[in-house]
Scaffold this motif. Structure first.
Motif, PDB file in Angstrom:
ATOM      1  N   ASP A 107       4.227  10.528   2.871  1.00  0.00           N
ATOM      2  CA  ASP A 107       5.667  10.508   2.529  1.00  0.00           C
ATOM      3  C   ASP A 107       6.035   9.094   1.807  1.00  0.00           C
ATOM      4  O   ASP A 107       6.904   8.183   1.853  1.00  0.00           O
ATOM      5  CB  ASP A 107       6.434   9.959   4.032  1.00  0.00           C
ATOM      6  N   ILE A 108       5.107   9.299   0.651  1.00  0.00           N
ATOM      7  CA  ILE A 108       5.448   8.115  -0.300  1.00  0.00           C
ATOM      8  C   ILE A 108       5.889   8.845  -1.481  1.00  0.00           C
ATOM      9  O   ILE A 108       5.265   9.824  -1.951  1.00  0.00           O
ATOM     10  CB  ILE A 108       4.054   7.358  -0.531  1.00  0.00           C
ATOM     11  N   GLU A 109       6.778   8.214  -2.263  1.00  0.00           N
ATOM     12  CA  GLU A 109       7.390   8.848  -3.312  1.00  0.00           C
ATOM     13  C   GLU A 109       6.576   8.700  -4.768  1.00  0.00           C
ATOM     14  O   GLU A 109       5.774   7.939  -4.904  1.00  0.00           O
ATOM     15  CB  GLU A 109       8.788   8.074  -4.013  1.00  0.00           C
ATOM     16  N   VAL A 110       6.586   9.979  -5.199  1.00  0.00           N
ATOM     17  CA  VAL A 110       5.696  10.034  -6.619  1.00  0.00           C
ATOM     18  C   VAL A 110       6.392  10.198  -7.606  1.00  0.00           C
ATOM     19  O   VAL A 110       7.188  11.144  -7.869  1.00  0.00           O
ATOM     20  CB  VAL A 110       4.641  11.370  -6.212  1.00  0.00           C
ATOM     21  N   ASP A 111       5.960   9.509  -8.756  1.00  0.00           N
ATOM     22  CA  ASP A 111       6.738   9.558  -9.990  1.00  0.00           C
ATOM     23  C   ASP A 111       5.590  10.437 -10.795  1.00  0.00           C
ATOM     24  O   ASP A 111       4.753   9.714 -11.354  1.00  0.00           O
ATOM     25  CB  ASP A 111       7.165   8.138 -10.645  1.00  0.00           C
ATOM     26  N   ILE A 112       5.764  11.430 -11.179  1.00  0.00           N
ATOM     27  CA  ILE A 112       4.986  12.384 -11.924  1.00  0.00           C
ATOM     28  C   ILE A 112       5.192  12.366 -13.282  1.00  0.00           C
ATOM     29  O   ILE A 112       6.331  12.736 -13.774  1.00  0.00           O
ATOM     30  CB  ILE A 112       4.771  13.909 -11.382  1.00  0.00           C
ATOM     31  N   ILE A 148       0.907  -1.209  -0.011  1.00  0.00           N
ATOM     32  CA  ILE A 148      -0.010   0.174   0.048  1.00  0.00           C
ATOM     33  C   ILE A 148       1.078   1.271  -0.016  1.00  0.00           C
ATOM     34  O   ILE A 148       0.378   2.290  -0.150  1.00  0.00           O
ATOM     35  CB  ILE A 148      -0.806   0.023   1.133  1.00  0.00           C
ATOM     36  N   SER A 149       2.411   1.255   0.208  1.00  0.00           N
ATOM     37  CA  SER A 149       2.999   2.457   0.212  1.00  0.00           C
ATOM     38  C   SER A 149       3.447   2.674  -1.121  1.00  0.00           C
ATOM     39  O   SER A 149       4.788   2.544  -1.413  1.00  0.00           O
ATOM     40  CB  SER A 149       4.250   2.131   1.231  1.00  0.00           C
ATOM     41  N   SER A 150       2.685   2.621  -2.170  1.00  0.00           N
ATOM     42  CA  SER A 150       3.213   2.842  -3.306  1.00  0.00           C
ATOM     43  C   SER A 150       2.069   3.796  -4.066  1.00  0.00           C
ATOM     44  O   SER A 150       0.981   3.936  -3.801  1.00  0.00           O
ATOM     45  CB  SER A 150       3.327   1.375  -4.270  1.00  0.00           C
ATOM     46  N   GLN A 151       2.783   4.432  -5.153  1.00  0.00           N
ATOM     47  CA  GLN A 151       1.820   5.231  -5.735  1.00  0.00           C
ATOM     48  C   GLN A 151       0.902   4.681  -6.539  1.00  0.00           C
ATOM     49  O   GLN A 151      -0.359   5.106  -6.968  1.00  0.00           O
ATOM     50  CB  GLN A 151       2.685   6.212  -6.816  1.00  0.00           C
ATOM     51  N   GLU A 169      -5.428  13.277 -10.626  1.00  0.00           N
ATOM     52  CA  GLU A 169      -3.761  13.071 -10.308  1.00  0.00           C
ATOM     53  C   GLU A 169      -3.420  14.125  -9.210  1.00  0.00           C
ATOM     54  O   GLU A 169      -2.367  13.723  -8.357  1.00  0.00           O
ATOM     55  CB  GLU A 169      -2.938  13.605 -11.509  1.00  0.00           C
ATOM     56  N   LYS A 170      -3.856  15.359  -9.135  1.00  0.00           N
ATOM     57  CA  LYS A 170      -3.565  16.433  -8.101  1.00  0.00           C
ATOM     58  C   LYS A 170      -3.956  15.624  -6.619  1.00  0.00           C
ATOM     59  O   LYS A 170      -3.112  15.607  -5.867  1.00  0.00           O
ATOM     60  CB  LYS A 170      -4.141  17.468  -8.187  1.00  0.00           C
ATOM     61  N   LYS A 171      -4.944  15.019  -6.603  1.00  0.00           N
ATOM     62  CA  LYS A 171      -5.519  14.314  -5.300  1.00  0.00           C
ATOM     63  C   LYS A 171      -4.529  13.294  -4.819  1.00  0.00           C
ATOM     64  O   LYS A 171      -4.269  13.010  -3.673  1.00  0.00           O
ATOM     65  CB  LYS A 171      -6.930  13.859  -5.452  1.00  0.00           C
TER      66      LYS A 171
END
Length: 625
Positions: free
Chosen positions: A604-609, A533-536, A593-595
């Motif tokens: 504190d989860i990394e986001v690959d935008i 669950i700690s993933s984008q 996507e913004k949400k």
């Protein structure tokens, strides 16, 4: 006396031969003495003649009979000092009766029954015949005046005089009854003398008592003599009323009646008996603890439930309009005892022009074939006195036995009622469409397996559940319990995702704690779920599917509303379709996507935008010409 039965003549010494009317004033009821033989074959009928104070008894005839059932009925006449008793007919009586053919008929303009009022007409001038009647004499309220005969009668005498045990009364010659009187010369003396007559006073008393009973002023003699029985009836009704109220309470709350041990020594005898014991007064407690008359056995409990069910069903059917048009909704499932139950729901327009949906009951099915189901549906409709020809629609699920177009239930019902259109439940169809669509995407399948695994891991263990609740309480948050996924209850899917989204941070904290505590298996599972669950990717699917299910959830809830009308349902489906089409637009996904980014940063989860590229619009080649 010869052979046969003996006839006993009462008060023979009172017959006066020199007075031709003396015999007519006697009460000539004769009682035939009973024989000791049970099978007396010959019954003698006799002729009694009195001539010059001599009684001659001659045998007249013999009648064969197996039992002494018919006794002699004689006719008594008086002629020139002769009392002749002639046989007339055989009747079932022990007494010699008197011929009343000589009785005078009452005039037609006075009362004909005891329920009438005394006939007391008021005339300006009464007929003149050796005097004249006066309305002043109506002060005697028992007087009845016949205009046609110009005679007065006694209402009490005519309707309430007892002809038994009254010596001196001759049938057909009773004054004020069989013939009226003219006492114009000295009326007060005659009327006062009659008013003081004991027979008249007794008749007046009967008249007053009868009137009071009819007006509910007093009880009848039978009821007055049976006050104990009336009290028993009242107490029985009070007892049954209390039992019905207790049964109604348990039925409305859906609670069980019976207990595992209903013996008097048991600590818990079941909800029904314990409820009665708790709220009953001293009298009812004595009744409940008696050996008989408590009416609390299982068979009586079932009878009470049947009474309540019939009353409820009747109240439902009374809501229907005069037109009586209705639709039926039928489904079947197994209960806790593994018995197949058919639930029958009636949808109709009430007298207040509102739409109602009411369940008429669940019915046990031994077979689940199309023939047995259709026969049971028709039977239920007929038992509730509904006209099957007024059925306008039938709603079932999509099972082949129900929806089959050749031999299904809907086809069999339509063969009887052609206008009863079949409708597959739209809420059910929406669920099937949703489940099949989501199941065809492998990423979403894996996502829901993770969601279901988190629910089982946290909620099925008491220690982990208490830790999850404690984390919420420390942050002074409302305690929210996770929901499991149910394939046939699509509403749970939306609720489960919504609760995970709301308590996402708290769930991660619990998994983080459990990854370092407990046994090895728990630590491994907690670490795996935390990493999942700690993933984008998980957050993106969570928020996108939640937005999708929110649209469907609103439509699904409204489709299950019993007050929903067809135009509103059509409009609701169109709006839901339009909202689903809008989710395909770039604007919606940019907002989503913004949400997702905000949610990931909060945890504190990394986001690959990645920049969302606009899709090119491609027209169908067939439209180029």
């Amino acid at each position: 006396m010869h052979g046969g039965s003996q006839v006993k003549v009462k008060d023979v010494s009172l017959i006066v031969a020199n007075n031709p009317f003396a015999a007519a004033r006697l009460n000539f009821e004769r009682k035939v003495s009973k024989t000791d033989s049970n099978n007396l074959l010959n019954t003698t009928c006799v002729n009694i003649t009195s001539f010059n104070n001599e009684a001659v008894v001659d045998e007249v005839s013999k009648a064969d009979s197996n039992n002494l059932l018919n006794t002699t009925c004689v006719n008594i006449t008086s002629f020139n000092n002769e009392a002749v008793v002639d046989e007339v007919s055989n009747v079932n009586s022990d007494y010699v009766t008197i011929n009343t053919n000589c009785m005078n008929k009452s005039p037609s303009d006075i009362s004909t029954s005891k329920n009438d009022n005394p006939a007391q007409p008021i005339l300006n001038v009464f007929p003149l015949t050796n005097g004249r009647f006066s309305a002043v004499w109506y002060k005697f309220n028992w007087i009845e005046y016949s205009i046609t005969e110009d005679l007065i009668y006694c209402f009490a005498y005519r309707h309430f005089l007892s002809l038994t045990n009254n010596p001196g009364i001759v049938l057909g010659k009773i004054p004020f009854v069989d013939y009226g009187l003219k006492c114009w010369k000295d009326p007060n003396q005659t009327l006062n003398r009659h008013s003081r007559n004991k027979k008249h006073i007794l008749s007046m008393t009967r008249w007053v008592n009868y009137h009071n009973v009819q007006q509910n002023i007093q009880q009848s003699i039978a009821c007055s003599l049976n006050k104990a029985r009336q009290q028993d009836i009242y107490e029985n009704r009070l007892h049954i009323h209390f039992l019905l109220k207790s049964a109604l309470f348990l039925a409305k709350q859906g609670l069980a009646f019976r207990g595992h041990n209903e013996m008097i020594t048991s600590n818990n005898r079941g909800n029904y008996l314990e409820l009665l014991e708790t709220f009953a007064d001293d009298k009812l407690l004595v009744r409940l603890r008696s050996r008989y008359g408590h009416y609390t056995s299982p068979s009586y409990q079932n009878d009470l439930l049947k009474v309540l069910a019939e009353c409820t069903k009747q109240n439902i059917l009374n809501k229907m309009t005069v037109l009586g048009a209705f639709a039926i909704l039928v489904d079947e499932t197994k209960d806790a005892s593994k018995k197949e139950q058919l639930s029958f729901v009636l949808r109709f327009v009430g007298k207040d022009f509102n739409v109602y949906e009411h369940a008429l009951g669940c019915f046990h099915m031994t077979k689940s074939t199309a023939q047995s189901l259709s026969d049971e549906i028709i039977k239920i409709v007929c038992e509730n006195k509904l006209d099957i020809n007024k059925c306008v629609a039938q709603c079932y699920d999509g099972a082949s036995v129900m929806s089959g177009c050749f031999t299904g239930v809907q086809t069999r019902i339509q063969s009887i009622v052609p206008q009863a259109i079949y409708i597959h439940c739209y809420a059910h169809r929406l669920n099937l469409c949703l489940v099949h669509t989501l199941s065809s995407i492998s990423a979403i399948n894996e996502f829901f397996q993770t969601v279901q695994g988190i629910y089982k891991f946290i909620m099925n263990s008491q220690n982990r559940y208490e830790l999850y609740v404690e984390v919420q309480k420390q942050k002074k948050l409302e305690v929210i319990h996770l929901e499991r996924l149910v394939e046939t209850r699509w509403a749970y899917w939306y609720k489960s995702l919504k609760k995970i989204n709301i308590r996402f941070k708290e769930i991660r904290e619990v998994l983080n704690v459990l990854s370092s505590k407990g046994d090895e298996k728990s630590r491994v599972m907690a670490t795996g779920y935390l990493e999942e669950i700690s993933s984008q990717r998980f957050i993106s699917i969570l928020m996108s599917v939640e937005s999708l299910l929110e649209i469907v959830h609103c439509a699904s809830n409204e489709l299950q509303n019993s007050k929903l009308l067809l135009p509103s349902a059509i409009q609701l489906i169109n709006v839901a379709k339009q909202n689903l089409l809008n989710m395909r637009s770039n604007e919606v996904w940019e907002k989503l996507e913004k949400k997702i980014v905000v949610k990931a940063k909060e945890n504190d989860i990394e986001v690959d935008i990645k920049k969302i590229q606009k899709r090119k619009q491609v027209l169908n080649k067939n439209l180029q010409d």
